[in-house]
Design a protein around this motif. Structure first.
Motif, PDB file in Angstrom:
ATOM      1  N   GLU A   1       0.811  -1.208   0.000  1.00 20.13           N
ATOM      2  CA  GLU A   1       0.000   0.000   0.000  1.00 20.13           C
ATOM      3  C   GLU A   1       0.853   1.271   0.000  1.00 20.13           C
ATOM      4  OE1 GLU A   1      -3.886   0.261   2.255  1.00 20.13           O
ATOM      5  OE2 GLU A   1      -2.611   1.553   3.478  1.00 20.13           O
ATOM      6  N   LYS A   2       0.427   2.259  -0.782  1.00 20.76           N
ATOM      7  CA  LYS A   2       1.107   3.557  -0.843  1.00 20.76           C
ATOM      8  C   LYS A   2       0.395   4.539   0.081  1.00 20.76           C
ATOM      9  CE  LYS A   2       2.514   5.353  -4.675  1.00 20.76           C
ATOM     10  NZ  LYS A   2       2.491   5.907  -6.052  1.00 20.76           N
TER      11      LYS A   2
ATOM     12  N   GLY B   1       2.124   2.763  -9.581  1.00 17.89           N
ATOM     13  CA  GLY B   1       2.809   2.027  -8.531  1.00 17.89           C
ATOM     14  C   GLY B   1       1.871   1.309  -7.581  1.00 17.89           C
ATOM     15  N   LEU B   2       0.651   1.025  -8.033  1.00 23.63           N
ATOM     16  CA  LEU B   2      -0.329   0.297  -7.222  1.00 23.63           C
ATOM     17  C   LEU B   2      -0.325  -1.165  -7.639  1.00 23.63           C
ATOM     18  CD1 LEU B   2      -3.295   2.837  -7.391  1.00 23.63           C
ATOM     19  CD2 LEU B   2      -1.567   2.615  -5.580  1.00 23.63           C
TER      20      LEU B   2
ATOM     21  N   GLY C   1      -6.631   6.084  -4.465  1.00 21.21           N
ATOM     22  CA  GLY C   1      -5.501   5.176  -4.525  1.00 21.21           C
ATOM     23  C   GLY C   1      -5.463   4.112  -3.456  1.00 21.21           C
ATOM     24  N   PHE C   2      -6.606   3.855  -2.809  1.00 23.89           N
ATOM     25  CA  PHE C   2      -6.677   2.799  -1.804  1.00 23.89           C
ATOM     26  C   PHE C   2      -7.609   1.689  -2.270  1.00 23.89           C
ATOM     27  CE2 PHE C   2      -5.222   6.445   0.663  1.00 23.89           C
ATOM     28  CZ  PHE C   2      -4.123   5.877   1.298  1.00 23.89           C
ATOM     29  N   GLN C   3      -7.300   0.497  -1.844  1.00 24.96           N
ATOM     30  CA  GLN C   3      -8.010  -0.682  -2.330  1.00 24.96           C
ATOM     31  C   GLN C   3      -9.490  -0.651  -1.940  1.00 24.96           C
ATOM     32  OE1 GLN C   3      -8.425  -5.097  -0.842  1.00 24.96           O
ATOM     33  NE2 GLN C   3      -6.290  -4.573  -1.123  1.00 24.96           N
TER      34      GLN C   3
ATOM     35  N   ASN D   1      -4.684   9.984   3.778  1.00 23.73           N
ATOM     36  CA  ASN D   1      -4.531   8.588   4.183  1.00 23.73           C
ATOM     37  C   ASN D   1      -5.760   8.143   4.971  1.00 23.73           C
ATOM     38  OD1 ASN D   1      -1.887   8.091   3.151  1.00 23.73           O
ATOM     39  ND2 ASN D   1      -1.061   9.315   4.834  1.00 23.73           N
ATOM     40  N   TRP D   2      -6.134   6.879   4.808  1.00 30.40           N
ATOM     41  CA  TRP D   2      -7.340   6.435   5.486  1.00 30.40           C
ATOM     42  C   TRP D   2      -7.076   6.210   6.974  1.00 30.40           C
ATOM     43  CZ3 TRP D   2      -7.916   1.721   7.962  1.00 30.40           C
ATOM     44  CH2 TRP D   2      -7.080   0.679   7.588  1.00 30.40           C
TER      45      TRP D   2
END
Length: 273
Positions: free
Chosen positions: A40-41, A194-195, A220-222, A249-250
């Motif tokens: 994860e980024k 880059g994911l 950009g999060f799953q 960020n989550w």
């Protein structure tokens, strides 16, 4: 967030390792952490991230946080433990500690560098180093060989060779026995951001094993995770919604598992200034 452990024996495998050029705007949560199979980024220069999981209780059309999930319960549903990951200013992992529901340490990965390059990792349980890896870098400073040792007996147990990169490429992770015999292989497939979009496992005889695919939201999060076996049968499937901090960020993830349960994961970050 809590993830199904489908392929990786995370205690002993450092599944990937080619060092990437990390710009100032992200930190990768991956190698030696519970997110090793997800890479994860995170936005910004993260100094630490702590994550805890809770049972989700239905309330009207949403969910509220219930009891913290115990280690025994996580083992039962096949999810990873709570953890704290610490990074240096360059975005490289310093340590990853897994924790039970009472914040008691389960185990630890500890990393060290020589001349600012990753050189050694140690796996620690019960205050004892059980396993270590010596890391060899190429002329550009990128790790390409991991040699794993039983730390107590100081005997070589395996070798891992890594090729490829994290961006718009396939990172190949090939395992060998201590005798040099070819073992299993993992392919980490990344998009141009880059994911990680797909992870493929191959047995030591070269036949396909399990596969995991990932879909991302616009931050950009799953958002969706699907695991299949060698016959393409779905073995795991989740969907996730998030709340975020000011960095993007989550901080709260609500994960619905098709096995019939929902959990809430909460994160706390510290950032380098």
């Amino acid at each position: 967030m809590k993830r199904l452990i489908i392929f990786l024996a995370l205690v002993l495998f450092a599944a990937s390792g080619c060092q990437e050029k990390k710009p100032a705007d992200f930190t990768r949560l991956g190698i030696y952490t519970p997110y090793q199979g997800y890479m994860e980024k995170l936005n910004g220069k993260v100094e630490s991230v702590t994550e805890n999981g809770y049972w989700a209780i239905p309330e009207a059309d949403t969910y509220v946080k219930g009891a913290r999930i115990t280690k025994k319960e996580l083992d039962s549903i096949g999810y990873t433990y709570d953890y704290k990951a610490v990074f240096d200013i360059d975005g490289d992992l310093v340590s990853s500690i897994t924790l039970d529901e009472n914040d008691k340490v389960i185990d630890t990965w500890r990393l060290s560098k020589v001349n600012n390059l990753l050189a050694r990792s140690e796996y620690i349980s019960d205050d004892t180093v059980r396993y270590k890896q010596v890391i060899t870098c190429d002329e550009e400073g990128k790790p390409f060989l991991y040699e794993g040792y039983n730390a107590i007996a100081d005997t070589l147990t395996q070798k891992i060779e890594v090729t490829g990169s994290y961006v718009n490429d396939t990172l190949k992770v090939q395992y060998f026995s201590h005798k040099g015999e070819v073992g299993s292989k993992y392919l980490f497939i990344f998009n141009d951001l880059g994911l990680l979009t797909r992870l493929e496992y191959y047995r030591k005889d070269g036949t396909p094993g399990s596969t995991t695919s990932y879909v991302y939201n616009d931050k950009g999060f799953q958002s969706d995770y699907t695991a299949t076996d060698n016959e393409k049968k779905v073995t795991g499937k989740t969907s996730t919604g998030y709340e975020y901090d000011e960095k993007g960020n989550w901080t709260k993830g609500t994960i619905k598992d098709e096995k019939g349960f929902t959990i809430i994961c909460e994160r706390v970050y510290t950032y380098f200034e």
